[in-house]
Design an enzyme around this catalytic site. Sequence first.
Site, PDB file in Angstrom:
ATOM      1  N   GLU A  89       0.824  -1.218   0.000  1.00 11.11           N
ATOM      2  CA  GLU A  89       0.000   0.000   0.000  1.00 11.11           C
ATOM      3  C   GLU A  89       0.857   1.268   0.000  1.00 11.11           C
ATOM      4  O   GLU A  89       0.776   2.114   0.888  1.00 11.11           O
ATOM      5  CB  GLU A  89      -0.977  -0.021   1.176  1.00 11.11           C
ATOM      6  CG  GLU A  89      -1.901  -1.220   1.101  1.00 11.11           C
ATOM      7  CD  GLU A  89      -3.082  -1.171   2.063  1.00 11.11           C
ATOM      8  OE1 GLU A  89      -3.082  -0.339   2.971  1.00 11.11           O
ATOM      9  OE2 GLU A  89      -4.012  -1.972   1.877  1.00 11.11           O
ATOM     10  N   GLU A  95      -3.570  -9.244   0.025  1.00 13.87           N
ATOM     11  CA  GLU A  95      -4.165  -9.022   1.352  1.00 13.87           C
ATOM     12  C   GLU A  95      -5.675  -9.031   1.209  1.00 13.87           C
ATOM     13  O   GLU A  95      -6.208  -8.363   0.321  1.00 13.87           O
ATOM     14  CB  GLU A  95      -3.665  -7.685   1.908  1.00 13.87           C
ATOM     15  CG  GLU A  95      -3.999  -7.472   3.354  1.00 13.87           C
ATOM     16  CD  GLU A  95      -3.322  -6.204   3.904  1.00 13.87           C
ATOM     17  OE1 GLU A  95      -2.114  -5.997   3.667  1.00 13.87           O
ATOM     18  OE2 GLU A  95      -4.025  -5.423   4.549  1.00 13.87           O
TER      19      GLU A  95
HETATM   20  C1  GAL Z   1      -4.312  -2.747   5.166  1.00 13.51           C
HETATM   21  C2  GAL Z   1      -2.826  -2.673   5.518  1.00 13.51           C
HETATM   22  C3  GAL Z   1      -2.508  -3.520   6.731  1.00 13.51           C
HETATM   23  C4  GAL Z   1      -3.512  -3.243   7.805  1.00 13.51           C
HETATM   24  C5  GAL Z   1      -4.882  -3.539   7.297  1.00 13.51           C
HETATM   25  C6  GAL Z   1      -5.981  -3.388   8.326  1.00 13.51           C
HETATM   26  O1  GAL Z   1      -4.704  -1.706   4.376  1.00 13.51           O
HETATM   27  O2  GAL Z   1      -2.059  -3.135   4.441  1.00 13.51           O
HETATM   28  O3  GAL Z   1      -1.210  -3.240   7.175  1.00 13.51           O
HETATM   29  O4  GAL Z   1      -3.382  -1.923   8.198  1.00 13.51           O
HETATM   30  O5  GAL Z   1      -5.159  -2.657   6.252  1.00 13.51           O
HETATM   31  O6  GAL Z   1      -7.237  -3.612   7.736  1.00 13.51           O
END
Ligand code: GAL
Length: 803
Positions: free
Chosen positions: A420, A496
């Site tokens: 991100e 993710e």
């Molecule tokens: C994502 C991020 C993670 C964590 C997660 C929580 O956007 O990559 O590190 O913050 O959100 O939902």
Amino acid sequence: MGALALLLFIGFTACKSAEEAPVRQRIDFTRNWTFLLGDNAKAKDPAFDDRQWRKLHLPHDWSIEGQFDQKHPAGVGGGALPGGIGWYRKTFRVEEADKSKLFFIDFDGVYTNSEVWINGHYLGKRPNGYISFRYDLTPHLRYGQQSNVLAVRVDNSQQPNSRWYSGSGIYRNVWLVKTNPVHVAQYGTFVTTPQVSRESAKVRISTSLVNARQQKGEFTLHTRIYDQHGKEVAHVATEELGLSDSLTEVKQELTVANPKLWSTQEPHLYKVVTRVEQAGTVVDNYETPLGIRTFHFDAQKGFSLNGTPMKILGVCNHHDLGALGAAINVRALERQLEIMRGMGVNAIRTSHNPPAPELLDLCDKMGFIVMDEAFDMWKKEKSKFDYSLAWDQWHRRDLEDFIKRDRNHPSVFIWSIGNEIPEQWGPEGKAIATELAGIVKKLDATRPITAGLNEPYPHNSIYQSGGLDLVGFNYHHQDFEKFPQSFPNQKFIATETTSALATRGHYDMPSDSIRRWPYRWDLPFTQGNEDLTVSAYDNVSTPWGSTHEETWKLMKKHPHLSGMFIWTGFDYLGEPTPYGWPARSSYFGVVDLAGFPKDTYYMYQSEWTDKPVLHLFPHWNWQPGQTVDVWAYYNRADEVELFLNGKSLGIKKKQGDDLHVQWRLPFQPGTLRAVSRANGKEVLTREIRTAGVAAKIVLEADRTQLSADGRDLSFVTVKILDQDGNLVPRANNLVHFKIDGNATLAGVDNGHQTSLESFKANHRRAFNGLCLAILQAQEKAGTVKLTATSEGLQPATVMVQVK
Ligand code: GAL
């Protein structure tokens, strides 16, 4: 005999035959350091008197020893624990006889901004808290009766510098490496397998040799491959090497007949042993792990390993080990992987930084695919004092070191150049991604590169760089299906997913109404449960994520979706979305911070493993007449029948893409019983009974035999039960621990996101019926007895043998 000589004696010997003196030694350098929490510039001076400092063994994380407070500069997002500055010192001797040798100090990771001195000489600094690094001590050493002093200053005072809990200190292992002047360079081998079939594998190895003192003469480089049983399966020698340069690269090729392939099911490992000889004398011996496997990402068909299609079933994890903080412990890592394996996980993402090297060793051995991630930010900051400050000066060096360190691990399949990254929204994204992909490809062209994009659209400038081999989706599950249309001929990975939220053992009804929690931990709390719990029915997620079921249903349906990494396998310290203080750890884990599974663990287990599963929940202690939703996850069966106090409440079958079945009924105390059946034949039964008042403690140690190595751990689950042995679902009794014997209490926890009790206390409140005590073996053998007591409860003991 000096301390070091003694250590050298007991140190690791890389030689094959016992008669030969060890030519390379990698000595555990974690014992007997001194530590000051605070700053003192004089501490780098070897003559400095540190007798008043605390004595300890590394790895060490001073933050985890502190008290939670939202005013700590790390903030609640950083875990609300203290940072600051710390110093470590170690005094050691080197034998006169070793004057001809070279000595290096290897740090696996120091958080953060480390600076190192040997005998007052400044060796350098490393701002990156996750990178492994080495210094050459040789020019500054003293020999014989004179002592050497290593001093390390660690500065984690400028915070926030992380979006999650980082820990502070020399939290990973430290090694003293002793070699001859002619030796294999640091990360000096690169092994690849350009051609693999069931019949034969071609193994290519490139070895970098250092000739530090321009030694004359001719050298021979032998490379041998050994199988898991220690049998030599291939050998090649390159003779008459001049090594006139300070660094010489030698390329060799070997063939392994009928290779046993590395896979997640059968992670066969080979070992490459590099031996440098001069006139028949061995001058270096160096080992590299090898796993022979092929893999492929396909735009239509997804991922395949050794020619067999499979989904990557992954989790993202941060590096903290719950109550142990960031301080690395191999058994704690292994336990995490065992718990993940039990759920069916076959892949790990090292979010969002280089992991401890031991994690990769374990993944090699246990058969996990790794997405190895370099950065959470580039030049643009995410937190005020984060690595973006060091980016310009350090990113090339850090990325190169990271790839070189990890590229021989068979478990590593994917490089991630960032998570991100804010630059994805501007033109810089393209330029930096191009540069980083170039650095990676130059060092390793065998693995695909990705990045976790939170704008996974074709106009994304990181995607536009052309540097990504896999388009990495963070979230956006709604766009999974149309990926082949939006990104024609591109390959997909869900870097993710999910970001669902849950507190173990807490249930809000109705279970089928999904809440997209509109709040984040860093916004004012205006809605939610008074006690800061979140329902564990898989009915709460962040607005940018999904429930577990929503993402998995899509993922399993489409072959072009090669796999996913759930955010997260375990709860972690910091980032307590959706609440803020006093919540101080995350709600994202499929498993809580103490390692106790939440219910969705069993949804994955029913889908991702062959193990027969019937998981029934919630607990059975409600208000009389209250409407309660009962869920079951099951597999290997076509129906489940539910009974309350012997009376059938009907048979349920999963329909379409259902992942669970549900009944809604008025609560009546008694026994809830579920039976799963296949073709009318009973497969499994489960019972949950209404629990009475808490009456006793039961202790369950995950291991009752430990090694007397000062590190090994036994994780003891503490259960609060009623008189009849039922778990009391809301028990929060305060449990005290006492140890007799050669072990210490390394930490206590209960998985409750809002507990502000110390992880280092000798007591812990149970949360929803459970807590955890972590026993750590000392270096002496013997029997250890752990006793747990709590007012009004029958106490319990467990015995552990330390050998
Ligand atoms: C994502 C991020 C993670 C964590 C997660 C929580 O956007 O990559 O590190 O913050 O959100 O939902």
